[in-house]
Design a protein around this motif. Structure first.
Motif, PDB file in Angstrom:
ATOM      1  N   UNK A  27       0.829  -1.202   0.000  1.00  0.00           N
ATOM      2  CA  UNK A  27       0.000   0.000   0.000  1.00  0.00           C
ATOM      3  C   UNK A  27       0.870   1.261   0.000  1.00  0.00           C
ATOM      4  N   UNK A  28       1.943   1.217   0.793  1.00  0.00           N
ATOM      5  CA  UNK A  28       2.868   2.372   0.830  1.00  0.00           C
ATOM      6  C   UNK A  28       3.466   2.614  -0.556  1.00  0.00           C
ATOM      7  N   UNK A  29       3.744   1.539  -1.276  1.00  0.00           N
ATOM      8  CA  UNK A  29       4.299   1.683  -2.635  1.00  0.00           C
ATOM      9  C   UNK A  29       3.331   2.489  -3.503  1.00  0.00           C
ATOM     10  N   UNK A  30       2.043   2.161  -3.400  1.00  0.00           N
ATOM     11  CA  UNK A  30       1.050   2.885  -4.194  1.00  0.00           C
ATOM     12  C   UNK A  30       0.995   4.356  -3.784  1.00  0.00           C
ATOM     13  N   UNK A  31       0.919   4.577  -2.479  1.00  0.00           N
ATOM     14  CA  UNK A  31       0.813   5.944  -1.990  1.00  0.00           C
ATOM     15  C   UNK A  31       2.047   6.748  -2.379  1.00  0.00           C
ATOM     16  N   UNK A  32       3.196   6.119  -2.218  1.00  0.00           N
ATOM     17  CA  UNK A  32       4.455   6.800  -2.528  1.00  0.00           C
ATOM     18  C   UNK A  32       4.553   7.200  -3.986  1.00  0.00           C
ATOM     19  N   UNK A  33       4.237   6.281  -4.892  1.00  0.00           N
ATOM     20  CA  UNK A  33       4.344   6.614  -6.308  1.00  0.00           C
ATOM     21  C   UNK A  33       3.220   7.586  -6.713  1.00  0.00           C
ATOM     22  N   UNK A  34       2.064   7.465  -6.111  1.00  0.00           N
ATOM     23  CA  UNK A  34       0.985   8.415  -6.414  1.00  0.00           C
ATOM     24  C   UNK A  34       1.393   9.830  -6.001  1.00  0.00           C
ATOM     25  N   UNK A  35       2.049   9.929  -4.832  1.00  0.00           N
ATOM     26  CA  UNK A  35       2.399  11.237  -4.284  1.00  0.00           C
ATOM     27  C   UNK A  35       3.367  12.011  -5.187  1.00  0.00           C
ATOM     28  N   UNK A  36       4.152  11.295  -5.988  1.00  0.00           N
ATOM     29  CA  UNK A  36       5.166  11.962  -6.805  1.00  0.00           C
ATOM     30  C   UNK A  36       4.526  12.911  -7.818  1.00  0.00           C
ATOM     31  N   UNK A  37       3.532  12.411  -8.562  1.00  0.00           N
ATOM     32  CA  UNK A  37       2.925  13.258  -9.601  1.00  0.00           C
ATOM     33  C   UNK A  37       1.424  13.396  -9.433  1.00  0.00           C
ATOM     34  N   UNK A  38       0.874  12.832  -8.355  1.00  0.00           N
ATOM     35  CA  UNK A  38      -0.576  12.931  -8.153  1.00  0.00           C
ATOM     36  C   UNK A  38      -1.344  12.194  -9.235  1.00  0.00           C
ATOM     37  N   UNK A  39      -0.727  11.100  -9.728  1.00  0.00           N
ATOM     38  CA  UNK A  39      -1.348  10.405 -10.860  1.00  0.00           C
ATOM     39  C   UNK A  39      -1.297   8.901 -10.638  1.00  0.00           C
ATOM     40  N   UNK A  40      -2.424   8.229 -10.920  1.00  0.00           N
ATOM     41  CA  UNK A  40      -2.451   6.771 -10.812  1.00  0.00           C
ATOM     42  C   UNK A  40      -1.669   6.116 -11.939  1.00  0.00           C
ATOM     43  N   UNK A  41      -1.427   6.878 -12.986  1.00  0.00           N
ATOM     44  CA  UNK A  41      -0.651   6.346 -14.106  1.00  0.00           C
ATOM     45  C   UNK A  41       0.730   5.910 -13.617  1.00  0.00           C
ATOM     46  N   UNK A  42       1.309   6.732 -12.732  1.00  0.00           N
ATOM     47  CA  UNK A  42       2.629   6.401 -12.176  1.00  0.00           C
ATOM     48  C   UNK A  42       2.554   5.088 -11.391  1.00  0.00           C
ATOM     49  N   UNK A  43       1.415   4.878 -10.713  1.00  0.00           N
ATOM     50  CA  UNK A  43       1.243   3.630  -9.965  1.00  0.00           C
ATOM     51  C   UNK A  43       1.212   2.440 -10.929  1.00  0.00           C
ATOM     52  N   UNK A  44       0.537   2.635 -12.055  1.00  0.00           N
ATOM     53  CA  UNK A  44       0.501   1.580 -13.071  1.00  0.00           C
ATOM     54  C   UNK A  44       1.889   1.266 -13.591  1.00  0.00           C
ATOM     55  N   UNK A  45       2.682   2.304 -13.814  1.00  0.00           N
ATOM     56  CA  UNK A  45       4.069   2.120 -14.278  1.00  0.00           C
ATOM     57  C   UNK A  45       4.853   1.324 -13.245  1.00  0.00           C
ATOM     58  N   UNK A  46       4.636   1.657 -11.975  1.00  0.00           N
ATOM     59  CA  UNK A  46       5.318   0.949 -10.889  1.00  0.00           C
ATOM     60  C   UNK A  46       5.034  -0.552 -10.970  1.00  0.00           C
ATOM     61  N   UNK A  47       3.772  -0.905 -11.193  1.00  0.00           N
ATOM     62  CA  UNK A  47       3.406  -2.325 -11.278  1.00  0.00           C
ATOM     63  C   UNK A  47       4.087  -2.993 -12.473  1.00  0.00           C
ATOM     64  N   UNK A  48       4.106  -2.286 -13.605  1.00  0.00           N
ATOM     65  CA  UNK A  48       4.731  -2.864 -14.805  1.00  0.00           C
ATOM     66  C   UNK A  48       6.221  -3.106 -14.585  1.00  0.00           C
ATOM     67  N   UNK A  49       6.868  -2.139 -13.918  1.00  0.00           N
ATOM     68  CA  UNK A  49       8.292  -2.336 -13.659  1.00  0.00           C
ATOM     69  C   UNK A  49       8.522  -3.431 -12.637  1.00  0.00           C
ATOM     70  N   UNK A  50       7.547  -3.615 -11.759  1.00  0.00           N
ATOM     71  CA  UNK A  50       7.638  -4.738 -10.833  1.00  0.00           C
ATOM     72  C   UNK A  50       7.662  -6.055 -11.582  1.00  0.00           C
ATOM     73  N   UNK A  51       6.785  -6.173 -12.574  1.00  0.00           N
ATOM     74  CA  UNK A  51       6.726  -7.399 -13.377  1.00  0.00           C
ATOM     75  C   UNK A  51       8.023  -7.577 -14.167  1.00  0.00           C
ATOM     76  N   UNK A  52       8.493  -6.491 -14.773  1.00  0.00           N
ATOM     77  CA  UNK A  52       9.738  -6.563 -15.558  1.00  0.00           C
ATOM     78  C   UNK A  52      10.898  -7.022 -14.687  1.00  0.00           C
ATOM     79  N   UNK A  53      11.024  -6.390 -13.512  1.00  0.00           N
ATOM     80  CA  UNK A  53      12.134  -6.733 -12.617  1.00  0.00           C
ATOM     81  C   UNK A  53      12.010  -8.171 -12.120  1.00  0.00           C
ATOM     82  N   UNK A  54      10.786  -8.615 -11.882  1.00  0.00           N
ATOM     83  CA  UNK A  54      10.560  -9.996 -11.450  1.00  0.00           C
ATOM     84  C   UNK A  54      11.071 -10.970 -12.514  1.00  0.00           C
ATOM     85  N   UNK A  55      10.715 -10.690 -13.764  1.00  0.00           N
ATOM     86  CA  UNK A  55      11.148 -11.565 -14.865  1.00  0.00           C
ATOM     87  C   UNK A  55      12.670 -11.515 -15.029  1.00  0.00           C
ATOM     88  N   UNK A  56      13.241 -10.321 -14.913  1.00  0.00           N
ATOM     89  CA  UNK A  56      14.703 -10.194 -15.049  1.00  0.00           C
ATOM     90  C   UNK A  56      15.419 -10.968 -13.946  1.00  0.00           C
TER      91      UNK A  56
END
Lengths: 494, 178
Positions: free
Chosen positions: A397-426
């Protein structure tokens, strides 16, 4: 000398010391929360300083600056999510230390390394402000490009067992850095028609996604029963940093501090680059480079000493030339101007007492940081006594709040999730993440400085890199370093 | 025959050999994906998603093409090296069996993250935090319903108050209006 004593005496009152403590405490809190950057923390304190006298205001701001730079390491160590971009390198060894049951030790290491690095940075500020600022003025796009190449060459040392996988990771980082508007012509690149990507991918979304979210995904693989077990109580005695261990890091601290301060002087480079460069340098010169990344004190020391030393370095161009060294000092410039302090060459002639007030505030902030941090470390370490089944979702939850707080946008939260998947695969495919992060952090600057250099002189074109002596030196050093590091890695592998 | 290594698989491979084959398979997939991505970048992504600048010597597309070239070059090197190493070890690399079932919890986590974003946009950050916090607690193994609900409520509200009231972050209001 009289000016120095007068400046020091102005800090010796309860009110100013109180503001120092408040600044440090708020800075640590702000820095430890992902999404609340040091610049945001200082911005939040700015309105308070407008009604204060200069000494109190400087004490508050310098305390917050040092506190925030150290605070990022707390979440980096505890939950593998850096509170600030500068603490990204701290995760590489800080979190593994936490996982080995050395939470208190990791936090203490980060705290005292930050204090020591901050002292080195302040020393550099005091001794070399004028001279270094003049040198930094001579750096143009070709020189910056040379430094970026030198930083990239360090990828060879942090690629772990496979240089090829490290290079591919770095190439992925370069690709991610290209997303957004072209730095020279402002045309859209890989924005896929959405304005959300015009500013590129936010650094914190990449860091939190790559490290914290990926780790949360890995932890799920342990199974629900395992995650719901009560963790073993930490043995207090075993997980503390000893004085001998800390003093044994003196060379690491000084080297990382100097690197951090020097990098901090260069406008636009920042704490993230400094901490990774120092980390890679520490690994290269270590007798046991293979232990980096497994949870050792050296890695945390290098990253934290460096990123707090950046504070001192970043103030050099601010005070001496009126040019902010990073985003934080850009906010501070606004604060100083509002307080009636005009940074620049004339500051050293007309208001030397103010200059010394800043130096003393930086030094005292480090002392206060050590005190506040020492009291706070056991409290933070307690967090690890919580079951993972409670702790990890809370982190998510903190991850979501933290990334949302940066630009006030849920889009950034979506990016965070995508990079989570990328890093997991890597990580599954055993690709190292640090090269990706370094290349991402410096990729934008690398390309823009390269292209600006080409635009300097149409006739010279690419030959400009060979006509600037400092640039040529950096480029040659980059090539030599890359080859040496790659051969060093190959020898260890064999 | 009965005294053969009881750890050997039915086809006579030791665990180390099996692991070696798995590593080769993973690496080949990774390097192939790298090469394919480089080709995709050069042929589709750059021509369609990089706006060119007329009369520019070193335009916006040059650096992306360099990066695409790097992907292709490094990917091919990786594939070649992997095949050469496998031959040196005397190992055949069969097609991998995709075992996606083991990644269901991770997929649920990420999908729930995206759903959380959607729900937060509509219902508001606070409500979404409480609902999904309770779900994630269950996902990570906490089976005590009362504790999950209480912690989800307390923690969700605490985080919301800390960031919104103390730090001034503005969240989406949703149905509650705040």
């Amino acid at each position: 000398m009289e000016i120095i004593f007068d400046a020091f005496a102005s800090f010796l009152n309860i009110q100013t010391i109180l503001f120092l403590f408040i600044g440090v405490a708020v800075g640590i809190l702000g820095g430890s929360l992902p999404g609340i950057s040091p610049s945001m923390t200082i911005s939040l304190l700015l309105p308070l300083t407008l009604k204060m006298d200069i000494t109190n205001a400087v004490a508050l701001l310098m305390g917050a600056y040092q506190g925030a730079m150290m605070g990022g390491s707390i979440s980096a160590i505890l939950i593998n999510a850096p509170g600030t971009a500068s603490a990204a390198a701290t995760m590489l060894d800080g979190y593994p230390m936490n996982q080995k049951g050395q939470t208190r030790k990791a936090l203490q290491t980060a705290l005292y390394a930050s204090c020591a690095g901050g002292l080195v940075g302040t020393f550099m500020l005091v001794c070399f402000a004028s001279a270094l600022a003049s040198l930094a003025l001579k750096f143009g796009a070709p020189e910056y490009f040379g430094i970026m190449c030198l930083s990239l060459s360090l990828i060879a040392s942090i690629s772990g067992k496979s240089l090829l996988k490290g290079l591919i990771s770095a190439t992925i980082g370069l690709f991610i850095a290209m997303i957004g508007l072209d730095p020279i012509y402002g045309t859209a690149r890989f924005t896929f028609g959405t304005t959300n990507l015009n500013d590129g991918i936010d650094q914190l979304a990449v860091f939190i996604g790559s490290f914290a979210v990926a780790e949360l995904m890995f932890q799920l693989g342990e199974g629900r029963n395992e995650l719901n077990k009560k963790p073993e109580q930490l043995n207090r005695k075993d997980s503390s940093l000893s004085l001998g261990e800390f003093l044994g890091q003196w060379f690491n601290i000084i080297r990382s501090g100097i690197l951090g301060a020097l990098i901090g002087i260069l406008p636009g480079v920042g704490g993230a680059t400094a901490s990774f460069v120092s980390y890679a340098a520490a690994q290269k010169q270590s007798k046991h480079p293979e232990k980096f990344g497994t949870g050792i004190v050296d890695g945390v020391v290098a990253a934290e000493a460096s990123n707090n030393a950046v504070c001192g370095g970043a103030l050099v161009p601010l005070l001496a030339l009126g040019i902010p060294g990073d985003v934080v000092t850009a906010v501070m410039l606004g604060a100083f101007v509002a307080l009636g302090i005009t940074p620049g060459p004339l500051l050293f002639q007309d208001s030397l007492d103010t200059v010394y007030a800043v130096y003393i505030a930086m030094g005292l902030a480090i002392v206060v940081l050590a005190i506040v941090g020492t009291v706070g470390v056991p409290v933070f370490a307690k967090v690890m006594g919580t079951r993972k089944s409670i702790l990890l979702p809370s982190v998510f939850l903190i991850c979501f709040v933290g990334t949302y707080a940066v630009r006030g946008s849920y889009f950034t939260c979506g990016m965070m999730l995508l990079f989570g998947v990328l890093a997991f695969l890597l990580r599954k495919a055993k690709f190292p993440l640090p090269p990706l992060i370094i290349a991402f952090v410096i990729g934008g600057s690398l390309e823009s400085n390269f292209r600006r250099s080409l635009l300097y002189n149409a006739e010279l074109g690419w030959k400009i890199f060979f006509t600037h002596p400092m640039t040529l030196t950096f480029l040659l050093a980059a090539v030599v370093l890359a080859v040496l590091l790659a051969r060093g890695n190959k020898t260890k592998k064999n | 025959m009965e005294n053969e290594n009881k750890n050997a698989s039915p086809v006579g491979l030791t665990p180390e050999q099996e692991q070696s084959i798995k590593n080769h398979q993973t690496n080949l997939i990774a390097y192939s994906a790298t090469t394919l991505f480089g080709v995709l970048m050069a042929t589709v992504l750059i021509p369609n998603f990089v706006r060119l600048k007329k009369n520019a010597d070193f335009g916006p597309e040059k650096f992306p093409y360099i990066v695409a070239g790097l992907f292709i070059f490094l990917g091919i090197i990786g594939i070649v090296l992997e095949i050469v190493n496998a031959r040196k070890e005397g190992v055949n690399i069969p097609l991998p069996k995709l075992q996606l079932k083991q990644y269901i919890p991770q997929a649920i986590l990420i999908l729930s993250g995206f759903v959380f974003i959607g729900v937060a946009s509509v219902l508001g950050f606070l409500i979404a935090s409480v609902i999904f916090m309770a779900f994630w607690l269950f996902l990570y193994g906490s089976n005590r319903l009362k504790i999950n609900i209480i912690w989800a409520l307390v923690y969700g509200v605490l985080i919301y108050l800390l960031f919104s009231q103390v730090l001034g972050i503005r969240f989406t209001g949703g149905i509650l209006g705040f």
